[in-house]
Each structure stands twice: as C-alpha cells, then as structure tokens.
Design an enzyme around this catalytic site. Structure first.
Site, PDB file in Angstrom:
ATOM      1  N   TYR A   1      31.964  62.822  -5.296  1.00 16.91           N
ATOM      2  CA  TYR A   1      33.208  63.044  -6.225  1.00 16.91           C
ATOM      3  C   TYR A   1      32.727  64.297  -6.854  1.00 16.91           C
ATOM      4  CZ  TYR A   1      36.365  62.809 -10.047  1.00 16.91           C
ATOM      5  OH  TYR A   1      37.551  62.967 -10.834  1.00 16.91           O
TER       6      TYR A   1
HETATM    7  N1  LIG Z   1      40.675  59.274 -14.626  1.00 17.22           N
HETATM    8  C1  LIG Z   1      39.613  60.002 -14.895  1.00 17.22           C
HETATM    9  O1  LIG Z   1      38.924  59.422 -15.512  1.00 17.22           O
HETATM   10  C2  LIG Z   1      39.746  61.477 -14.582  1.00 17.22           C
HETATM   11  C3  LIG Z   1      38.397  62.026 -15.205  1.00 17.22           C
HETATM   12  C4  LIG Z   1      38.347  63.540 -14.704  1.00 17.22           C
HETATM   13  C5  LIG Z   1      39.178  64.081 -14.180  1.00 17.22           C
HETATM   14  N2  LIG Z   1      40.336  63.261 -13.458  1.00 17.22           N
HETATM   15  C6  LIG Z   1      40.860  63.906 -12.485  1.00 17.22           C
HETATM   16  O2  LIG Z   1      42.401  63.949 -12.755  1.00 17.22           O
HETATM   17  C7  LIG Z   1      43.196  63.905 -11.952  1.00 17.22           C
HETATM   18  C8  LIG Z   1      44.448  63.167 -12.127  1.00 17.22           C
HETATM   19  O3  LIG Z   1      43.747  61.634 -12.028  1.00 17.22           O
HETATM   20  P1  LIG Z   1      44.318  60.455 -12.734  1.00 17.22           P
HETATM   21  O4  LIG Z   1      43.602  59.645 -13.558  1.00 17.22           O
HETATM   22  O5  LIG Z   1      45.956  60.999 -13.348  1.00 17.22           O
HETATM   23  O6  LIG Z   1      44.851  59.542 -11.361  1.00 17.22           O
HETATM   24  P2  LIG Z   1      45.678  59.501 -10.242  1.00 17.22           P
HETATM   25  O7  LIG Z   1      47.421  59.241 -10.797  1.00 17.22           O
HETATM   26  O8  LIG Z   1      45.491  58.567  -9.361  1.00 17.22           O
HETATM   27  O9  LIG Z   1      45.612  60.868  -9.677  1.00 17.22           O
HETATM   28  C9  LIG Z   1      45.293  61.258  -8.393  1.00 17.22           C
HETATM   29  C10 LIG Z   1      46.328  61.934  -7.797  1.00 17.22           C
HETATM   30  O10 LIG Z   1      45.788  62.395  -6.363  1.00 17.22           O
HETATM   31  C11 LIG Z   1      46.907  62.041  -5.414  1.00 17.22           C
HETATM   32  N3  LIG Z   1      46.409  61.986  -4.123  1.00 17.22           N
HETATM   33  C12 LIG Z   1      45.439  61.169  -3.591  1.00 17.22           C
HETATM   34  N4  LIG Z   1      45.503  61.498  -2.301  1.00 17.22           N
HETATM   35  C13 LIG Z   1      46.067  62.551  -1.959  1.00 17.22           C
HETATM   36  C14 LIG Z   1      46.251  63.319  -0.626  1.00 17.22           C
HETATM   37  N5  LIG Z   1      45.901  62.892   0.375  1.00 17.22           N
HETATM   38  N6  LIG Z   1      47.362  64.380  -0.904  1.00 17.22           N
HETATM   39  C15 LIG Z   1      48.078  64.548  -2.131  1.00 17.22           C
HETATM   40  N7  LIG Z   1      47.696  63.863  -3.190  1.00 17.22           N
HETATM   41  C16 LIG Z   1      46.943  62.927  -2.939  1.00 17.22           C
HETATM   42  C17 LIG Z   1      47.572  60.683  -6.019  1.00 17.22           C
HETATM   43  O11 LIG Z   1      48.703  60.503  -5.440  1.00 17.22           O
HETATM   44  P3  LIG Z   1      49.153  59.095  -4.731  1.00 17.22           P
HETATM   45  O12 LIG Z   1      48.586  58.012  -5.709  1.00 17.22           O
HETATM   46  O13 LIG Z   1      50.653  59.300  -4.597  1.00 17.22           O
HETATM   47  O14 LIG Z   1      48.338  58.863  -3.262  1.00 17.22           O
HETATM   48  C18 LIG Z   1      47.584  60.987  -7.408  1.00 17.22           C
HETATM   49  O15 LIG Z   1      48.760  61.564  -7.768  1.00 17.22           O
HETATM   50  C19 LIG Z   1      42.486  63.781 -10.509  1.00 17.22           C
HETATM   51  O16 LIG Z   1      42.378  65.038  -9.890  1.00 17.22           O
HETATM   52  C20 LIG Z   1      41.169  63.350 -10.913  1.00 17.22           C
HETATM   53  O17 LIG Z   1      40.101  63.875 -10.109  1.00 17.22           O
HETATM   54  C21 LIG Z   1      40.429  62.039 -13.770  1.00 17.22           C
END
Ligand SMILES: NC(=O)c1ccc[n+]([C@@H]2O[C@H](COP(=O)([O-])OP(=O)(O)OC[C@H]3O[C@@H](n4cnc5c(N)ncnc54)[C@H](OP(=O)(O)O)[C@@H]3O)[C@@H](O)[C@H]2O)c1
Length: 251
Positions: A158
């Site tokens: 990741y």
């Molecule tokens: N939550 C944490 O602890 C955390 C910490 C640091 C950084 N982040 C980053 O923050 C961002 C948002 O995370 P979040 O926590 O809000 O969770 P999230 O809503 O699950 O965000 C992930 C997004 O990626 C999309 N995605 C997955 N596969 C894809 C594909 N093949 N094509 C296009 N889109 C795709 C998902 O869409 P679908 O669900 O519709 O597939 C979802 O909207 C992510 O980039 C993550 O790496 C999260």
C-alpha cells in the site's frame, strides 16, 4: 472574502461519492464549484447519487459518473465528460485508493499488481490527463498517506504504491507551472472510515488512535478543509506532500 471562491469553476473528484471524497465533493460545491462526482463500484452508486442530490438541493451543480480508473481510457472519459457537461475543468482531485495490510512474505503478485494499478498507475495517468485538460490557474490534488512518513510493517505494498505520488507532484508542479497549475498531495494519517477499519483489529485501532494528539483517529472533516484550502487561497503551495495526521508521523 467571498464565501464562494470557486463560483464558475468546475471540479472533478475521483472517488467523490462517499467518505473523504464525498465530503470533498460537497465542500468544493459549497465553495461554488460544479462537481463531477466519480464512483467505481455499483455499491457506491447510491452514495454518488446522494452526494449529487445534496449538492443540487443546496443550489449547486453536480453529476455522477461511474468508471474503473485502472483503465487509462476511463480516466480520459472522466475528463471528457466533465468538459462536455460543464464546459471546463479547473480542479482535479484523486481520492481513489486501494489498501492491503499484510506481511511482505505473504503478499501475492495479484495483490501487488492490483494496488499498483490504482494507487500508482491510475494516479499517474490521472495527473497526466489533468495536466492536459485543466484550465489555467488549475489545481491538482491527490490523496496519499502518512504511512509515507511512518516506520511500520504490514502496509508495504500500500505505502509503496502511494510513494510514487511524492515524486509525481514535484515533476508535475514544474511542468505545469507556466499555466499556473499547482499540484499537491495531501497525506492523511489513519482516518475513521471503513477503508481503514477493514484492515484493523480493535487492538490496532486503539494503538493507532493513541498515536494522535487527541487520542482519536483522524476525521474526514479535518482533511477536506485542507483540500479546499489548496484549491482556493492555498494556491502558492505547489509540488508538496502535506502530512495531516494530528502528530501521528512526521519527517
Ligand atoms: N481511511 C484512511 O485511514 C486513510 C488514510 C490515509 C489515506 N487514505 C486515502 O484516502 C483516500 C480515500 O479513502 P477513504 O478512507 O475515504 O475510503 P474510500 O471511500 O473507500 O476511498 C477509496 C476510493 O477508491 C475508489 N476506488 C477503488 N477502486 C477503484 C478503481 N478501480 N477505480 C476508481 N476508483 C476506485 C473507491 O470507489 P468504490 O468504493 O466505488 O470502488 C473509493 O471511492 C484513499 O486514496 C486512501 O488511500 C485513507
């Protein structure tokens, strides 16, 4: 100062239906932007429609679009649609991401490829297409992770797949500077969303919560304003990866 600094601007938010991306979509719409709300899974369709309808009910403009961004043509279709529907794109935000918590010794080739296809390859071509299509004074913002500043195991694929974003912003910021387009990453620490909880146990959640200044996980409401700032008054910040994590990690 106007409360709608983005009036007349158009934002495209990849992963803009729910969680962090959903709040970013709403916050850019509050600032006056028309928003193309992207989602990927059929399961996210309802959330995308709810985000669009919340924006419309507040008097804004929004449209939902499904696309799997691991296909470069699909990234192009996203920008084509935003320009076709709203006439231009000024702000491109990529919140799409895939996570895996697993020891290096157990990670499969397929898992590695899946993470890199979205977190590295799609993220690169998203910035490429934004660089081609954004108006002058545009903003490109990708969501990275504070794991890039952490000394921890089990998130190797990741964190490694998000790591290229750090160099990408430097190169893109230089290459797009003549059009006054800024390119940045926001790198949150652990956020209280299903994305994070899906990988963790109650013990690891307690441990990671204790690592932040208030003893809690990060909240999407602490991250969305940073993205809005970069998309508005914060335009002078360029080529940076901003770590936002309540003192969880630094470097
Ligand atoms: N939550 C944490 O602890 C955390 C910490 C640091 C950084 N982040 C980053 O923050 C961002 C948002 O995370 P979040 O926590 O809000 O969770 P999230 O809503 O699950 O965000 C992930 C997004 O990626 C999309 N995605 C997955 N596969 C894809 C594909 N093949 N094509 C296009 N889109 C795709 C998902 O869409 P679908 O669900 O519709 O597939 C979802 O909207 C992510 O980039 C993550 O790496 C999260």
């Amino acid at each position: 100062m106007t409360t709608q600094p983005l009036l007349g601007k158009v934002a495209l938010v990849a992963g803009g239906a729910k969680n962090l991306g959903g709040l970013i979509s709403r916050s850019l719409a509050d600032a006056g932007a028309a928003v193309l709300v992207h989602y990927n899974s059929p399961a996210s369709r309802e959330a995308a429609e709810a985000t669009v309808s919340a924006i419309q009910q507040s008097g804004g403009k929004a449209l939902a679009l499904q696309a799997d961004l691991t296909g470069v043509q699909e990234i192009r279709r996203l920008f084509d649609t935003a320009i076709h529907q709203f006439g231009r794109v000024d702000i491109a935000i990529n919140t799409a991401g895939k996570v895996l918590k697993k020891p290096i010794t157990d990670t499969t080739e397929a898992e590695f490829d899946e993470l890199f296809a979205l977190n590295a390859k799609a993220a690169y071509f998203f910035v490429q297409e934004a660089g081609r299509r954004l108006e002058r004074d545009g903003k490109i913002i990708s969501i990275a992770t504070s794991l890039l500043a952490a000394f921890t195991g089990h998130y190797s694929a990741y964190a490694a797949s998000k790591a290229p974003l750090e160099h990408l912003v430097r190169a893109a910021a230089k290459e797009l500077a003549s059009r006054n387009i800024s390119v940045n990453n926001v790198a949150p620490g652990p956020l209280d969303t299903p994305f994070f909880h899906g990988q963790e146990s109650p013990e690891s959640v307690a441990y990671l919560s204790a690592a932040s200044m208030n003893g809690q996980l990060g909240d999407i409401r602490d991250i969305a304003p940073i993205v809005r700032f970069l998309a508005t008054e914060g335009w002078w910040i360029n080529g940076q990866t901003l770590f936002a994590n309540g003192a969880f990690a630094t470097r």
